[in-house]
Design a protein around this motif. Structure first.
Motif, PDB file in Angstrom:
ATOM      1  N   ALA A  10       1.095  -1.082  -0.912  1.00 14.81           N
ATOM      2  CA  ALA A  10      -0.163  -0.112   0.166  1.00 14.81           C
ATOM      3  C   ALA A  10       1.038   1.173   0.184  1.00 14.81           C
ATOM      4  CB  ALA A  10      -0.786   0.193   1.192  1.00 14.81           C
ATOM      5  N   VAL A  11       0.223   2.302  -0.487  1.00 16.49           N
ATOM      6  CA  VAL A  11       1.439   3.510  -0.374  1.00 16.49           C
ATOM      7  C   VAL A  11       1.851   3.831   0.696  1.00 16.49           C
ATOM      8  CG1 VAL A  11       1.509   5.750  -1.534  1.00 16.49           C
ATOM      9  CG2 VAL A  11      -0.108   4.204  -2.770  1.00 16.49           C
ATOM     10  N   GLU A  12       0.744   3.847   1.642  1.00 19.50           N
ATOM     11  CA  GLU A  12       0.895   4.795   2.644  1.00 19.50           C
ATOM     12  C   GLU A  12       2.033   3.807   3.734  1.00 19.50           C
ATOM     13  OE1 GLU A  12      -3.063   1.829   3.555  1.00 19.50           O
ATOM     14  OE2 GLU A  12      -1.949   3.304   2.562  1.00 19.50           O
ATOM     15  N   ASN A  13       2.633   2.552   2.877  1.00 16.07           N
ATOM     16  CA  ASN A  13       3.590   1.565   3.625  1.00 16.07           C
ATOM     17  C   ASN A  13       4.976   1.595   3.109  1.00 16.07           C
ATOM     18  OD1 ASN A  13       1.243   0.891   5.313  1.00 16.07           O
ATOM     19  ND2 ASN A  13       0.640  -1.119   4.701  1.00 16.07           N
ATOM     20  N   HIS A  14       4.917   2.532   1.652  1.00  5.57           N
ATOM     21  CA  HIS A  14       6.142   2.521   1.501  1.00  5.57           C
ATOM     22  C   HIS A  14       7.459   3.043   2.493  1.00  5.57           C
ATOM     23  CE1 HIS A  14       4.168   3.133  -3.019  1.00  5.57           C
ATOM     24  NE2 HIS A  14       3.754   1.885  -2.832  1.00  5.57           N
ATOM     25  N   TRP A  15       7.057   3.740   2.669  1.00  3.70           N
ATOM     26  CA  TRP A  15       8.556   4.039   4.020  1.00  3.70           C
ATOM     27  C   TRP A  15       9.091   3.137   4.815  1.00  3.70           C
ATOM     28  CZ3 TRP A  15       8.565   4.913   9.200  1.00  3.70           C
ATOM     29  CH2 TRP A  15       7.463   4.084   9.821  1.00  3.70           C
ATOM     30  N   ILE A  16       7.986   2.338   5.390  1.00  3.22           N
ATOM     31  CA  ILE A  16       8.095   0.689   5.585  1.00  3.22           C
ATOM     32  C   ILE A  16       9.307   0.137   5.393  1.00  3.22           C
ATOM     33  CG2 ILE A  16       7.565  -0.546   7.120  1.00  3.22           C
ATOM     34  CD1 ILE A  16       5.073   0.745   7.904  1.00  3.22           C
ATOM     35  N   ILE A  17       8.664   0.253   4.238  1.00  2.99           N
ATOM     36  CA  ILE A  17       9.762  -0.822   3.493  1.00  2.99           C
ATOM     37  C   ILE A  17      10.872  -0.156   2.917  1.00  2.99           C
ATOM     38  CG2 ILE A  17       9.647  -1.911   1.249  1.00  2.99           C
ATOM     39  CD1 ILE A  17       6.341  -2.148   0.689  1.00  2.99           C
ATOM     40  N   PHE A  18      10.396   0.664   2.813  1.00  2.00           N
ATOM     41  CA  PHE A  18      12.471   1.009   2.442  1.00  2.00           C
ATOM     42  C   PHE A  18      13.048   1.073   3.169  1.00  2.00           C
ATOM     43  CE2 PHE A  18      15.255   5.737   2.296  1.00  2.00           C
ATOM     44  CZ  PHE A  18      15.891   4.785   0.444  1.00  2.00           C
TER      45      PHE A  18
END
Length: 223
Positions: free
Chosen positions: A190-198
């Protein structure tokens, strides 16, 4: 397998093993009986704040047997590559660490639910970066004291430097959005989770970079 059995025997007869096995159930019982920790706070306390320093000491112990005694210089005269020595000792450390963390995760997961396991797996990238730094510090310092100092510095940085690290903060399980990500409720991509993945990929990348640096450094050394 013979060396692994030897290391496990040495571990379970060492003071490190006694101290760790004693601390794990004590911490678990205190946390459970206090009733002051929610499952997310408990997961963060165990896997993000406490387990990393256990991993540092386990790595330091596994490498100290050969590095601090200088037996490594004799070991590499046999048909064994230097990089395989690093990876083998790292693998022994991981086996011991995962075994110990499982001893506290299994009973607590029965009590609090599967999020304990999810929190544990979510924190693995941080352990990868930490392990790589400890090994690199050991190789550069030619002694496990170098790895120990580097590991403790890394642990203190993630423990107290959250405001400075910002999106690279390693302590995330206390946040609701991260809980939903770790449990799979919000969708991993999900878009809001991109920073967590990064964030997680950054720690994996650091770990790989540190290991490559350690391998390159040890291959430059002469017996």
């Amino acid at each position: 397998m013979i060396r692994l059995r030897l290391f496990l025997k040495l571990w379970f007869t060492s003071i490190y093993s006694f101290m760790t096995l004693l601390l794990i159930p004590i911490i678990g019982v205190i946390n459970y009986n206090s009733g002051t920790y929610t499952v997310d706070a408990l997961s963060s306390l165990i896997y993000e704040k406490t387990a990393p320093i256990w991993f540092v000491f386990i790595l330091q112990w596994c490498f100290s047997i050969d590095v601090d005694s200088k037996f490594f210089n004799q070991l590499i005269t046999f048909p064994v590559t230097k990089w395989s020595f690093l990876l083998e000792r790292a693998a022994f450390s991981v086996i011991i660490f995962f075994g110990l963390t499982s001893t506290i995760t299994i009973p607590l997961a029965i009590i609090f639910g599967k999020f304990l396991w999810q929190g544990f797996f979510f924190t693995i990238p941080v352990y990868i970066a930490l392990g790589g730094l400890v090994i690199l510090g050991t190789v550069i310092g030619n002694h496990t004291l170098g790895g120990l100092v580097a590991g403790i510095f890394f642990w203190m940085m993630i423990l107290f430097g959250g405001a400075l690290l910002r999106d690279y903060n390693a302590i995330l399980l206390i946040y609701q959005s991260v809980q939903r990500f770790a449990s799979g409720e919000s969708g991993f991509f999900a878009v809001e989770n991109h920073w967590i993945i990064f964030n997680r990929l950054s720690y994996i990348g650091l770990g790989v970079l540190f290991m490559v640096g350690a391998i390159s450094k040890i291959n430059q050394k002469s017996v």
